[in-house]
Scaffold this active site. Structure first.
Site, mmCIF file in Angstrom:
data_model
loop_
_atom_site.group_PDB
_atom_site.id
_atom_site.type_symbol
_atom_site.label_atom_id
_atom_site.label_comp_id
_atom_site.label_asym_id
_atom_site.label_seq_id
_atom_site.Cartn_x
_atom_site.Cartn_y
_atom_site.Cartn_z
ATOM 1 N N ASP A 1 -13.483 9.289 26.865
ATOM 2 C CA ASP A 1 -12.907 9.500 25.676
ATOM 3 C C ASP A 1 -11.454 9.155 25.731
ATOM 4 O O ASP A 1 -10.852 9.015 26.978
ATOM 5 C CB ASP A 1 -12.957 10.902 24.994
ATOM 6 N N ASP B 1 -8.232 9.976 23.245
ATOM 7 C CA ASP B 1 -7.147 11.067 22.616
ATOM 8 C C ASP B 1 -7.636 12.369 23.370
ATOM 9 O O ASP B 1 -8.547 12.716 23.266
ATOM 10 C CB ASP B 1 -7.331 11.004 21.284
#
Length: 223
Positions: free
Chosen positions: A8, A10
């Site tokens: 991922d 963020d």
């Protein structure tokens, strides 16, 4: 048997979740609406078209969802260029180590413009064999679509991928894709217990996660 890693962005690579919240809050406030933690929680993991539609309706300012998305994303790009989106401590080493042992990909809820901007700005883009925005698949997180698309682009079965996540919906999405889930729980937005329960490994320090990823990828090489 791990052959690849899907990250991922963020909250895993960069400190940015709070910036999205600030921009959503400001957009709503400019239109007389009070955005709060519940709205942020609802939007975390959504693709840009999904949160833009939610924010547009919530703010009630008569904007189109496309204009809402453009305004918020412009704000994120300005923050990136202003030096407000920094790599988290140990993130560069985590990416570099993993990429030296197997192919890595990115599966992010951020729109394409932000993904490309962040990776190029921090000079880590060359490590990634594939990047996917949830705006490019039918459904955002917690649906598994973005993780499945990343695995497909890598040419590695999802079951042989490690997925590194920080938030509830991201953890749920990676688990739903059938990947081995690795959690770096976001201290500002702690993931729900049920989401964390699906993780095979969890640590607050990137160095610990790097060690785990490295060992799993080396196990795959030895097999």
């Amino acid at each position: 048997m791990a052959e690849a890693v899907v990250f991922d962005m963020d909250g895993v690579l960069v400190e940015s979740e709070h910036l999205w919240e600030e921009l959503w809050t400001a957009f709503a406030a400019e239109r007389g609406a009070a955005w709060g933690p519940e709205q942020t929680k609802s939007c975390q993991g959504m693709s840009a078209p999904e949160w833009a539609a939610f924010l547009t309706e919530f703010a009630g300012g008569g904007d189109s969802a496309e204009d809402t998305e453009r305004a918020v994303v412009d704000g994120m790009i300005a923050k990136l260029e202003g030096g407000d989106i920094e790599l988290l401590p140990g993130a560069r080493e985590m990416v570099t180590e993993a990429a030296s042992l197997g192919p890595i990909a990115l599966a992010s809820s951020a729109p394409r413009r932000v993904i490309d901007g962040v990776l190029v700005h921090h000079e880590v883009d060359h490590h990634f064999k594939a990047t996917v925005s949830s705006a490019e698949v039918p459904r955002g997180k917690p649906s598994p679509d973005v993780y499945l698309a990343a695995a497909e682009k890598l040419g590695v079965p999802a079951a042989k991928c490690l997925a590194v996540e920080d938030s509830s919906n991201g953890l749920r999405a990676a688990a739903a894709a059938g990947m081995t889930v690795v959690a770096i729980p976001n201290p500002q937005y702690p993931p729900a217990e049920d989401a964390l329960a699906g993780a095979s490994f969890s640590a607050s320090e990137h160095a610990s996660v790097t060690a785990y990823l490295t060992e799993r990828l080396k196990e795959g090489d030895r097999a």
